[in-house]
Enzyme design. Structure first.
Site, PDB file in Angstrom:
ATOM      1  N   ASP A 141       0.844  -1.185   0.000  1.00 20.44           N
ATOM      2  CA  ASP A 141       0.000   0.000   0.000  1.00 20.44           C
ATOM      3  C   ASP A 141       0.886   1.244   0.000  1.00 20.44           C
ATOM      4  O   ASP A 141       2.062   1.171   0.348  1.00 20.44           O
ATOM      5  CB  ASP A 141      -0.880  -0.039   1.266  1.00 20.44           C
ATOM      6  CG  ASP A 141      -1.741   1.192   1.430  1.00 20.44           C
ATOM      7  OD1 ASP A 141      -2.377   1.612   0.452  1.00 20.44           O
ATOM      8  OD2 ASP A 141      -1.787   1.725   2.552  1.00 20.44           O
ATOM      9  N   ASP A 179      -0.436   4.953   1.064  1.00 22.42           N
ATOM     10  CA  ASP A 179      -0.786   5.922   2.102  1.00 22.42           C
ATOM     11  C   ASP A 179      -0.692   5.318   3.500  1.00 22.42           C
ATOM     12  O   ASP A 179      -1.315   4.294   3.795  1.00 22.42           O
ATOM     13  CB  ASP A 179      -2.200   6.454   1.873  1.00 22.42           C
ATOM     14  CG  ASP A 179      -2.363   7.036   0.481  1.00 22.42           C
ATOM     15  OD1 ASP A 179      -1.382   7.606  -0.051  1.00 22.42           O
ATOM     16  OD2 ASP A 179      -3.460   6.917  -0.090  1.00 22.42           O
TER      17      ASP A 179
END
Length: 190
Positions: free
Chosen positions: A9, A11
């Site tokens: 991922d 963020d």
């Protein structure tokens, strides 16, 4: 021989989104200051100024290009993972933030190629061997389907982290060594 797929991922996993969004929120709405520790759930309506909608909180133009690296180790560890594994970046994105996220990646991790960059909110639909994420909505389905996960601990995933006992990584220091261990030792639980 195919390499294991590592899905990472963006963020609040390789960069700090929530902390930067809080920074801008607190400048724009000083009567409703937020603190990182207050962010115990994705729904922050009760914490924000009424004019600070989800769109305002996360929709500031250029926000995703100004995010800080997660820590001083993340770039080198991502480079190592990119060389050893089939690395993909999987990030939820609004259409207007896709280019910002790509620009951020190219500025900080230019070794990531376009074909490694996937925008997708429902990560459980993708094939991967290991997921590194902060979102409980991604970690829990992957874990429950028998895939390996590493949780980046934050206030909003503390409850799931305690409940499921996910392996966790609060720093990217020695991340590749941890991932090697998890992938090559099926009984490994950190």
């Amino acid at each position: 021989m195919t390499k294991p797929i590592i899905a990472v991922d963006m963020d609040d996993t390789i960069c700090h989104l929530v902390k930067r969004a809080i920074y801008h929120n607190n400048i724009s709405f000083p009567s409703h200051p937020l603190q990182y520790e207050d962010m115990v759930h994705w729904d922050t309506t009760h914490l924000r100024h009424p004019d600070s909608t989800h769109e305002v909180f996360y929709g500031r133009p250029g926000l995703f290009e100004e995010l800080e690296l997660y820590d001083e180790y993340v770039v080198e560890e991502m480079r190592k993972l990119n060389e050893a594994y089939d690395l993909i970046i999987v990030t939820a994105a609004e259409p207007k933030t896709v280019l910002e996220k790509w620009n951020w990646l190219q500025r900080h991790m230019p070794f990531i190629r376009l074909e490694q960059f996937i925008t997708c909110k429902r990560k459980n639909l993708l094939a991967f061997d290991l997921l590194i994420d902060d979102g409980p909505h991604n970690l829990v389905p992957a874990f429950e389907s028998g895939r390996k996960v590493i949780c980046i601990p934050h206030p909003w995933n503390r409850q799931q982290l305690e409940h499921y006992g996910f392996p966790q990584m609060s720093s990217w220091k020695d991340a590749k060594a941890l991932i090697d261990e998890l992938l090559h030792n099926t009984s490994a639980r950190i």
